[in-house]
Design an enzyme around this catalytic site. Structure first.
Site, PDB file in Angstrom:
ATOM      1  N   ASP A  19       0.922  -1.135   0.026  1.00 24.95           N
ATOM      2  CA  ASP A  19      -0.574   0.036   0.154  1.00 24.95           C
ATOM      3  C   ASP A  19       0.801   0.960  -0.113  1.00 24.95           C
ATOM      4  OD1 ASP A  19      -2.234   1.487   0.041  1.00 24.95           O
ATOM      5  OD2 ASP A  19      -3.260   0.592   1.617  1.00 24.95           O
ATOM      6  N   GLU A  72     -17.170  10.568   4.586  1.00 25.48           N
ATOM      7  CA  GLU A  72     -16.704   9.388   4.352  1.00 25.48           C
ATOM      8  C   GLU A  72     -15.456   8.568   3.493  1.00 25.48           C
ATOM      9  OE1 GLU A  72     -19.276   5.884   4.585  1.00 25.48           O
ATOM     10  OE2 GLU A  72     -20.933   6.397   2.278  1.00 25.48           O
TER      11      GLU A  72
END
Length: 888
Positions: free
Chosen positions: A284, A632
């Protein structure tokens, strides 16, 4: 010798000159100047990809190989290796690459419960990736970020807690649903031939990654052996061993004391050992820096040590942001030179990466291979947008209906209210592309009901005051308003540096790709002038669209999202007086990978009272609320009641929206609540008071058409919830507790507002008696279950037949587990026989040591349109039960 050394020093990294280095330089020069008479092995498309990759890597220097282990891999001209950027996003369409077909967000695709259809979507996305690649690939074969064919999707982390902001990117809370749909997505992206990949798919984030966002770079998670094998790993195993995903991304978090990208247990033992994964592993982005940074895991002390421990565990490609968040190629070389890692380990990683590029055909003649006929014209076609509309329709979940829907007659007047009613943000979610012809819910209703008078008032923002586009009339170039508009200065690059490259006057701030004078490019722009409000009182300003902007009034900063996402409701309020001119400056970045930017503002009169007043003559109210990727999402600076850093602290409809909804319902007019969001919401009051509730998710570019069609009854809704809708966050364990006890339908013993698998229809279904292939199963024996399903209602529609297994009395067994599902279209009165094939593993459970086995005893089956649960006001779905005796 001094002259020769000087030449070599200009071509090779500065270090002590040795005879071997001189020989290397001479050999390299010879390769570059003397082309071979025939293709070298790595240049021969007829040879296996693994052989070609090994040959190519064998010809590279250590420095060259080190550069290839970073996501922005540089060119190696002497070997004819073009630059390649591995970082490309395709969560629900080609993302961050300009206009593309935008399908429903992943959680919305999960709500379709339709694996063959998900495969079709992914195949279409792969076509558009190929189209983008053909359009943007450089003459030498180099590709920029978001223009390649390595797709960093799907996200198959289990959505274990609805407070997680990135849950919208997942396929829900169930391992089987996630594995089945995720596998279909991977197979659609990659195509039928692994030797000639259409695109190269990735399963991420390995493993146990699921929030909180604010702590993801330093959390060390200690899942139980049971939860790891029972919940967190099955989908990854399925995508690797069955769907043959060619790439895996390791996560930011640590697991049992080791950063995920340096985890021997996860990468070496499980992924490459037990599962025999032979593809490549990508970190990542910034995760390798997390291995050594003192503010993160601090597992090692230097970048070289971090590289060494991760490459030894099995990580091949380092995605980073450069600087303090990256591991540059010199650190890789240092790791080898100092003995922290071996060159053989670097070679292995490089071979895996080049094998992937070979399988994609990136070293083959242009236009060759099975995908060579795809052109730039195959992006964002009418047929693809039609598929996106079908996907949005399939994803809609009807949560409540007291008979209001479908509408019996077309209303003459419709009041459309709410912050998501006319929002493109609400259509696309995160990790998205830019829809070329987005249809908001407001636009969809106006198109579907052309004879109706449709009024629109936002009434509120998502979490604060409502915002609307600024009108041209309020802007002037000078305080006396001798000339309208705003002065514009354009700059090359993204930081407003140097002298302006162009100046002009714009009537407003409204940028969108495709305008004649605003072609896709990387630039920064400053608009300046004066704004004269028409109302006195509190105002706020923001940019609706992509990040990279800041706003000042009279020299004072009032809103900024230069590097992050900001919801307009979080902008600072500034008191303005009607008729008075105020200096205004808007600065923005316009990146060629992004979609558009539009100045919005909030005025004192834009409030709930105005919205309620707008419903005076309405026959129908449609309130479109919920969330968006502005509140979000991934590691965000959102801090407001109910929200924290991209996650949520409350599952309720945000306060301003709840208050407005109550005011609308108090008018006594028929009201439909349309939720647009990426995670479960506790709409308890609405469940009691609102006649009809629709869950639309982030429905994609055609979402407004799908919502309007559902209201009108153009199709019968059949989406099913891929997550549990709890009554409140208080029903759940603490967010940072990664134990599965009390979470998801499998281990939650309370009463849900709407259970996993739930969804209403405009028609009804009946299930016949199930037929089992055997009443008792011998050890290792599979089971076939057949059942007839009949559409007993008055209209055609889809049913989603779900098969659950319960193992009563078996330690470690969930309450029930989904083991199969089929979405089927039935005409009114039609009966269809459905068959479910269960392998012996369908009856297995995981013990506290993490061992999966089949325990002898009874297994209870349920086949129906949802789980066999009900509550007051929520009927149990149609279905039938059966029991089989399982041998161990």
């Amino acid at each position: 010798m001094r002259l020769i050394a000087g030449k070599i020093a200009g071509q090779i990294a500065v270090r002590a000159i040795t005879p071997s280095l001189i020989a290397l330089a001479i050999a390299s020069s010879a390769v570059a100047q003397t082309p071979p008479d025939k293709p070298l092995p790595y240049q021969d498309p007829k040879l296996p990809a693994a052989q070609r990759a090994a040959d190519l890597v064998s010809r590279m220097t250590l420095e060259e190989k080190a550069g290839q282990l970073r996501h922005a891999a540089p060119a190696i001209p002497r070997l004819g290796v073009p630059a390649y950027n591995w970082w490309n996003e395709g969560l629900h369409g080609v993302a961050r690459a300009g206009e593309a077909t935008v399908f429903p967000q992943a959680i919305g695709m999960a709500a379709t419960w339709d694996a063959p259809f998900v495969h079709e979507i992914a195949d279409t996305i792969a076509t558009e990736f190929r189209a983008k690649y053909v359009e943007k690939v450089a003459p030498d074969g180099s590709t920029a970020q978001y223009r390649g064919l390595t797709v960093w999707s799907p996200n198959i982390n289990i959505f274990r807690d609805p407070r997680w902001g990135r849950g919208q990117e997942t396929w829900g809370e169930d391992p089987v649903l996630t594995a089945t749909l995720g596998s279909a997505f991977v197979e659609g992206l990659q195509g039928p031939d692994l030797n000639h990949l259409k695109t190269l798919a990735m399963a991420k984030h390995f493993a146990v990654h699921s929030g909180p966002e604010a702590d993801r770079h330093r959390d060390d998670i200690h899942p139980s052996r049971h939860d790891l094998e029972d919940t967190y790993l099955p989908a990854f195993e399925a995508l690797v061993t069955k769907a043959k995903a060619q790439s895996v991304m390791c996560a930011y978090n640590a697991v049992d004391g080791q950063p995920a990208c340096a985890s021997d247990a996860l990468l070496k033992d499980k992924l490459r050992g037990q599962w025999k994964f032979d593809g490549h592993v990508v970190s990542d982005c910034g995760a390798i820096a997390d291995v050594y940074l003192p503010t993160s895991h601090a597992y090692r002390k230097t970048a070289a040590e971090a590289f060494a421990v991760t490459v030894k565990a099995g990580t091949d490609l380092l995605c980073d942001f450069g600087g303090a968040n990256g591991v540059e190629a010199p650190a890789i070389v240092e790791a080898v030179r100092t003995g922290l890692a071996t060159e053989a380990e670097v070679d292995q990683a490089a071979r895996r990466l080049f094998e992937g590029r070979m399988r994609l055909g990136l070293f083959d003649p242009k236009g060759s291979g099975p995908w060579g006929k795809i052109t730039a014209a195959d992006n964002d076609t009418p047929a693809h947008r039609a598929l996106a509309l079908k996907a949005a329709q399939k994803a809609m979940v009807l949560l409540k209906n007291d008979g209001l829907l479908p509408l019996k007659t077309a209303p003459k007047t419709i009041a459309v209210i709410g912050p998501n009613a006319d929002s493109v943000d609400a259509l696309v979610g995160n990790y998205n592309g830019t829809p070329s012809k987005p249809v908001t819910v407001l636009a969809g209703i106006r198109d579907r009901f052309p004879g109706a008078k449709v009024t629109y008032v936002a009434g509120t923002g998502l979490i604060g005051p409502p915002s609307a586009p600024t009108p041209d009339a309020i802007f002037c170039q000078d305080a006396a308003c001798a000339a309208k508009g705003l002065k514009v200065e354009e700059y090359a690059g993204l930081e407003l540096a140097g002298a302006p490259t162009a100046t002009r006057v714009d009537a407003n701030v409204n940028f969108r790709w495709g305008w004649p004078t605003r072609t896709a490019r990387q630039a920064s722009i400053r608009w300046s002038g004066f704004v004269t409000p028409t109302q006195s009182g509190p105002h706020s300003f923001a940019i609706d669209g992509e990040r990279g902007w800041r706003i000042k009034i009279d020299g004072r900063p009032v809103a900024e999202a230069w590097d992050t996402i900001q919801d307009p409701g979080q902008a600072q309020t500034v008191m303005l007086t009607a008729g008075k001119a105020y200096a205004i400056t808007i600065e923005a970045r316009q990146d060629s990978n992004r979609g558009g930017q539009r100045l919005t503002w909030s005025q004192p009169a834009d409030n709930a009272d105005t919205a309620v007043a707008a419903t005076k003559d309405a026959e129908l109210i449609v309130f479109v609320g919920g969330l968006s990727a502005r509140v979000e999402g991934e590691e965000m600076p959102v801090h407001a009641p109910g929200f924290a850093g991209g996650d949520r602290t409350s599952l309720d409809l945000p306060g301003p929206q709840a208050k407005l909804l109550e005011g609308l319902v108090a008018t006594g007019k028929p009201t439909v609540l349309v939720l647009v969001n990426g995670s479960a919401m506790s709409v308890n009051w609405a469940d009691q008071k609102v006649p009809a509730i629709v869950e639309a998710w982030y429905p994609g570019g055609e979402g407004g058409t799908a919502v309007a069609g559902l209201l009108a009854g153009d199709y019968s809704p059949a989406g099913r919830l891929p997550v549990t809708f709890y009554r409140s966050a208080e029903q759940l364990p603490p967010f940072k507790d990664y134990g599965m006890a009390g979470r998801t339908y499998r281990y939650f013993g309370g009463e849900a507002l709407y259970p996993f698998g739930y969804g209403l229809s405009y028609t009804t279904f009946k299930y016949g008696k199930p037929v089992l292939s055997a009443a008792k199963l011998k050890p290792g024996q599979p089971l076939t279950v057949s059942v007839e399903v009949t559409n007993t209602g008055g209209r055609d529609g889809d049913e989603v037949a779900q098969l659950y297994v319960t193992r009563p009395g078996v330690a470690g067994a969930p309450i029930r587990s989904l083991k199969g599902f089929q979405r089927v279209t039935l005409k009114t009165g039609e009966t269809r026989k459905l068959t479910f094939a269960l392998d012996p593993a369908a009856f297995s459970t995981v013990d506290d040591k993490g061992q999966r086995r089949v325990v002898p005893g009874a297994a209870d089956l349920w086949i129906g349109g949802g789980q066999p649960v009900s509550r007051q006001g929520l009927a149990k779905p149609a279905g039938v039960a059966a029991t089989v005796e399982v041998g161990g």
